[in-house]
Design a protein around this motif. Sequence first.
Motif, short mmCIF file in Angstrom:
data_model
loop_
_atom_site.label_atom_id
_atom_site.label_comp_id
_atom_site.label_asym_id
_atom_site.label_seq_id
_atom_site.Cartn_x
_atom_site.Cartn_y
_atom_site.Cartn_z
N HIS A 18 0.80 -1.18 -0.10
CA HIS A 18 -0.15 0.08 0.09
C HIS A 18 0.93 1.08 -0.06
O HIS A 18 2.05 1.07 0.52
N ASP A 45 5.40 4.71 5.39
CA ASP A 45 6.59 4.01 5.80
C ASP A 45 6.39 2.68 5.11
O ASP A 45 7.16 1.65 5.43
N HIS A 46 5.96 2.72 3.78
CA HIS A 46 6.05 1.73 2.79
C HIS A 46 6.52 2.03 1.45
O HIS A 46 7.30 1.36 0.75
N ASP A 83 -0.37 -4.05 6.32
CA ASP A 83 -0.80 -3.53 7.68
C ASP A 83 -2.46 -3.77 7.84
O ASP A 83 -2.73 -3.10 8.71
N GLN A 133 2.26 0.15 17.28
CA GLN A 133 3.04 1.03 16.23
C GLN A 133 3.39 2.24 16.89
O GLN A 133 4.30 3.00 16.88
N HIS A 155 4.68 -4.32 10.16
CA HIS A 155 5.11 -3.81 11.68
C HIS A 155 5.12 -5.13 12.50
O HIS A 155 4.07 -5.40 12.72
ZN LIG Z 1 2.63 0.77 7.80
#
Ligand SMILES: [Zn+2]
Length: 223
Positions: free
Chosen positions: A57, A61-62, A157, A164, A204
């Motif tokens: 996605h 953070d990806h 995720d 997180q 994560h």
């Molecule tokens: Zn993420």
Amino acid sequence: MKELADGVWHLNTIVLPNAVNAYLLEDVLIDAGTRQSRGGILRQLRGHDVSTHALTHAHPDHQGSSHAVCEALGIPFWVPERDADAAENPDLIRERQPSHPVARFYIKIFTGPGHPVDRKLHEGDEVAGFKVLDTPGHSAGHVVFWRESDGVLIIGDVLTNMDQLTTIPGLHEPKSYLTPDPDENRRSARKLASLEPNLVLFGHGAPLRDTKKFVDFIDALPA
Ligand SMILES: [Zn+2]
């Protein structure tokens, strides 16, 4: 990198182990950490053939180092269809997130530049021997990668195996303030429980090999 299953390698994209993960499936890099992750990802990939970069996605953070990695390695960029516009124009990532101070902070710090998408991924597509499954909710286009032959699930995720914010290990739904449609994400999680995976690899948190724990967690989620 550590090999977690046949042809499946784990990369850490920040210093804290398992906090923000990426994976190499044969020669396809899945996810690319934050915009600070470029050097670490390229270092870990050294000595491996990498032909393609794909996303679960288009969140900061990806996709953070997607542009940098695709440029450095000269490889194409494959993104789920309904996240492709956001992968090309990260302003859309912010527009689609709930308005929340933590979300605003995370977007500001981690988001990487956009990058042209070479292929849009759809349910049923095959990537490195894995099947693409649509699992919307955490983002409009979120997908997972599923290999039925040995039950390996790259879950992105849809769930996390770490809080997180605190980084304390354990199964969680993703934070609601980072999830545009939590109800739809929960429906996606139920679809994955029915697969009964043997190994779940998260965006994560640490890998999970306890099928029952995974299924029980999802079964216990409120209706
Ligand atoms: Zn993420």
